[in-house]
Design a protein around this motif. Structure first.
Motif, PDB file in Angstrom:
ATOM      1  N   SER A  52       0.853  -1.023   0.055  1.00 35.06           N
ATOM      2  CA  SER A  52      -0.128  -0.194   0.085  1.00 35.06           C
ATOM      3  C   SER A  52       0.992   1.084   0.111  1.00 35.06           C
ATOM      4  O   SER A  52       2.073   1.267   0.684  1.00 35.06           O
ATOM      5  CB  SER A  52      -0.860  -0.130   1.372  1.00 35.06           C
ATOM      6  N   ALA A  53       0.461   2.252  -0.546  1.00 38.68           N
ATOM      7  CA  ALA A  53       0.924   3.568  -0.809  1.00 38.68           C
ATOM      8  C   ALA A  53       1.549   3.913   0.742  1.00 38.68           C
ATOM      9  O   ALA A  53       0.741   3.803   1.762  1.00 38.68           O
ATOM     10  CB  ALA A  53       0.026   4.541  -1.264  1.00 38.68           C
ATOM     11  N   THR A  67       4.301   4.737  -3.833  1.00 37.60           N
ATOM     12  CA  THR A  67       3.050   5.622  -3.877  1.00 37.60           C
ATOM     13  C   THR A  67       2.079   5.143  -4.634  1.00 37.60           C
ATOM     14  O   THR A  67       1.978   3.951  -5.114  1.00 37.60           O
ATOM     15  CB  THR A  67       3.649   6.909  -4.435  1.00 37.60           C
ATOM     16  N   LYS A  68       0.856   5.800  -4.886  1.00 34.99           N
ATOM     17  CA  LYS A  68       0.028   5.315  -5.543  1.00 34.99           C
ATOM     18  C   LYS A  68       0.181   5.096  -6.997  1.00 34.99           C
ATOM     19  O   LYS A  68      -0.585   4.412  -7.545  1.00 34.99           O
ATOM     20  CB  LYS A  68      -1.558   6.058  -5.569  1.00 34.99           C
TER      21      LYS A  68
END
Lengths: 110, 114
Positions: A52-53, A67-68
């Motif tokens: 996950s980010a 990051t996303k």
């Protein structure tokens, strides 16, 4: 279509010169982002999974961040034995198919 | 440690031959995969299997078939080898949908078709 792009294609550093490798990804829901190291004539060797980010993972001189839209592999004070091709791969939700980038070939000069 | 073993490191065959590449894993993984790796193109998935006797096409299945008769063994078959199938072939395995477990790779078979 899922896509992973790595940059630069190749990177030459002096021993001790820190830098970062980039992995940009576009997948329909990221289940995991994987980093591998591949030495010439060998199969990829697993390094990290990021989920996950904001997550970070470290191993010796390597630190992976997420990051996303991107992941970075930071290499601090590298040594010649860190020379290899580094691959990243994205795993989407709903299937088992990894999408790989084409890798960054890292050379550390003594 | 996970071990994925590919039967040959180097293989030279002739155009038109039927070629078998074998892969065995010792970790009771459900999933097994065959990739080919070419300069500038990265790893491309040929076929994968999520259970015995099950198979799914990957991104480039044309000219290949696979067989999985036992959980630990996954074979890649080139039905009639052609020169454009000269490549590095990598086998991998992983647990199925279990906490994002990574794929573990063998050391590859470098196949040359003459």
């Amino acid at each position: 279509e899922d896509q992973v792009t790595q940059s630069p294609e190749a990177l030459r550093l002096q021993e001790g010169e820190s830098s970062s490798l980039n992995c940009s990804y576009t997948v329909s829901g990221l289940r995991g982002l994987f980093w591998y190291r591949q030495d010439p004539g060998k199969g990829p060797e697993f390094l990290f999974t990021l989920y996950s980010a904001g997550e970070e993972k470290e191993k010796e001189r390597l630190k992976a961040t997420l990051t996303k839209k991107e992941s970075f592999l930071h290499i601090t004070a590298p040594k010649p034995e860190d020379s290899a091709t580094y691959l990243c791969a994205a795993l989407p939700f709903g299937n088992e198919k990894l999408t790989f980038g084409t890798g960054t070939r890292l050379t550390i000069i003594p | 440690d996970v071990k994925v073993t590919q039967s040959s490191r180097y293989l030279v065959k002739r155009t038109g031959e039927k070629v078998f590449l074998e892969c065995v894993q010792d970790m009771d993984h459900e999933n097994m995969f065959w990739y080919r790796q070419d300069p500038g193109l990265g790893l491309r998935l040929i076929y994968f299997s999520y259970d015995v006797k099950m198979k799914e096409k990957g991104d480039i299945p044309e000219g290949y078939s696979v067989s999985r008769e036992k959980k630990e063994r996954f074979s890649l078959i080139l039905e009639s080898a052609s020169t454009n199938q000269t490549s590095m072939y990598l086998c991998a395995s992983s647990f199925q949908l279990r906490g994002n477990q990574p794929q573990h790779f063998g050391d590859g078979t470098r196949l040359s078709i003459l």
